[in-house]
Design an enzyme around this catalytic site. Structure first.
Site, short mmCIF file in Angstrom:
data_model
loop_
_atom_site.label_atom_id
_atom_site.label_comp_id
_atom_site.label_asym_id
_atom_site.label_seq_id
_atom_site.Cartn_x
_atom_site.Cartn_y
_atom_site.Cartn_z
N HIS A 179 2.72 -6.94 45.69
CA HIS A 179 3.19 -7.36 44.36
C HIS A 179 2.26 -8.48 43.90
O HIS A 179 2.12 -9.50 44.58
CB HIS A 179 4.64 -7.85 44.39
CG HIS A 179 5.11 -8.26 43.04
ND1 HIS A 179 5.68 -7.38 42.16
CD2 HIS A 179 5.03 -9.45 42.40
CE1 HIS A 179 5.94 -8.01 41.02
NE2 HIS A 179 5.55 -9.27 41.13
N CYS A 180 1.62 -8.29 42.75
CA CYS A 180 0.65 -9.28 42.26
C CYS A 180 1.31 -10.15 41.19
O CYS A 180 1.71 -9.65 40.12
CB CYS A 180 -0.58 -8.57 41.70
SG CYS A 180 -1.78 -9.74 41.05
N ILE A 181 1.41 -11.45 41.49
CA ILE A 181 2.06 -12.36 40.52
C ILE A 181 1.18 -12.56 39.28
O ILE A 181 1.68 -12.86 38.21
CB ILE A 181 2.40 -13.74 41.16
CG1 ILE A 181 1.17 -14.36 41.82
CG2 ILE A 181 3.54 -13.61 42.13
CD1 ILE A 181 1.39 -15.78 42.33
N ASN A 184 1.84 -9.61 37.15
CA ASN A 184 3.29 -9.44 37.04
C ASN A 184 3.71 -7.99 37.24
O ASN A 184 4.52 -7.45 36.49
CB ASN A 184 3.77 -9.97 35.68
CG ASN A 184 5.27 -10.20 35.64
OD1 ASN A 184 5.89 -10.37 36.69
ND2 ASN A 184 5.86 -10.15 34.45
N ASN A 185 3.12 -7.35 38.24
CA ASN A 185 3.45 -5.95 38.51
C ASN A 185 3.12 -5.65 39.97
O ASN A 185 2.32 -6.35 40.59
CB ASN A 185 2.61 -5.04 37.60
CG ASN A 185 3.19 -3.65 37.48
OD1 ASN A 185 4.27 -3.37 38.02
ND2 ASN A 185 2.49 -2.77 36.80
#
Ligand SMILES: [Zn+2]
Ligand SMILES: [Zn+2]
Length: 338
Positions: A179-181, A184-185
């Site tokens: 999950h890549c902050i 945001n996805n």
């Protein structure tokens, strides 16, 4: 003294940037651990109601989907490009730098924004009750990391091989990477290609701005002939200009430009290293999730399925086939419509 204060501030900000940047790509992200640590410290320092509010805010920041890091990302990009446009671009035009060389960072920015939107808006491969059968046959179960007939208790779907439940998105994702902050996805089967292009353009942006800025400072030093001069120290003694004096001089003359240069050089190294890591995963057909987990299987000698010579990835089919699988995922959204 002025130089020392500025330099310490600079070092502090650069270190903060390193912490934030490194935290983005980890499965058990450093930022989550940092948030837990901060929460514990706050518990002893501030009153209970404030502490509860802070805890809620930190939880919301790192454990739910939110736009905080997207906004931070935009602010950082805006500041770097603002400084580049405001000072470096103008000075470089006066020094008659090549026009395409100066415009390259803007072209890369346009490409980067496109890949950012694709990456954050494309579904990574969310598994639902209605589409789970399509994903169940995409990959074989290796019997080590991925076992057959395991159900996700939250989504109530049978977990396909290489999938994982994301606690931030509250969904199971096909060929889950992480999950890549920053976008945001989740990064999964259907947006890993955009993520790779996003990282490549982001790294190229940092490298191109660093190259132009460094070129500008070198040109300034050469034109001013400062290297041929002398300076007088606090004891009144005269010395020929050395590297330390030159850095100090540039730092005090162009503080914002030198700060941006230090920041983009650091970003180039971090992003370049991370891009190489993601490219390695793509070429060997692994996900970040699998790469982190494989270390666990390799270390545990009591594990039934552990291999003495390390975990063996059964999904790799050769470099070109692995790249093709990223470009055209095994179960594509187009197939879903059939
Ligand atoms: Zn799930
Ligand atoms: Zn997610």
């Amino acid at each position: 003294m002025d130089f020392l204060i500025l330099f310490l501030l600079y070092l502090g900000l650069v270190l903060l940037s390193v912490v934030v940047c490194i935290s983005s790509g980890r499965e058990q992200s450093f930022s989550s651990k940092l948030a837990t640590w901060v929460t514990r410290v706050l518990f002893y320092v501030i009153p209970a109601p404030v502490h509860r509010a802070a805890q809620k805010a930190i939880h919301g920041l790192f454990h739910t989907r939110n736009s905080f890091f997207v906004v931070l990302h935009l602010i950082l990009e805006g500041l770097v490009y603002g400084e580049y446009t405001w000072e470096v671009f103008g000075y470089c035009q006066e020094l008659e730098f090549s026009r395409p060389f100066l415009l390259l960072p803007y072209l890369l920015l346009a490409a980067n924004v496109s890949f950012f939107i694709l990456c954050s808006k494309t579904s990574p491969g969310t598994i639902t009750k209605s589409n789970q059968l399509l994903f169940l046959h995409a990959y074989a179960y290796d019997g080590v990391m991925f076992q057959q007939d395991v159900e996700c208790l939250t989504c109530a779907v049978r977990k396909p091989a290489r999938s994982r439940h994301c606690s931030v998105c509250q969904a199971c994702v096909h060929r889950f990477d992480h999950h890549c902050i920053w976008v945001n996805n989740c990064i999964g089967a259907f947006n890993i290609r955009f993520f790779l292009c996003y990282l490549l353009t982001l790294t190229s942006m940092a490298v191109s701005i660093a190259t132009v800025t460094a070129g500008f400072l070198v040109q300034v030093v050469l034109l001013s002939n400062i290297t041929l001069g002398h300076y007088t120290d606090d004891q009144g003694q005269e010395h020929p200009v050395d590297t330390f004096f030159l850095i100090q001089h540039l730092f005090l003359t162009f503080p914002r430009i030198v700060f941006v240069l230090g920041f983009v050089i650091l970003l180039s190294v971090i992003l370049g290293s991370y891009f190489c890591f993601v490219l390695y995963l793509v070429l060997t057909n692994q996900t970040s999730n699998e790469w982190f987990k494989s270390a666990r299987y390799t270390c545990s000698s009591s594990e039934k399925h552990s291999r003495q010579d390390g975990y063996k990835n059964m999904y790799s089919k050769g470099i070109w086939a692995n790249i093709a699988e990223i470009v055209k995922p095994l179960t594509s959204p187009a197939k879903k419509r059939k």
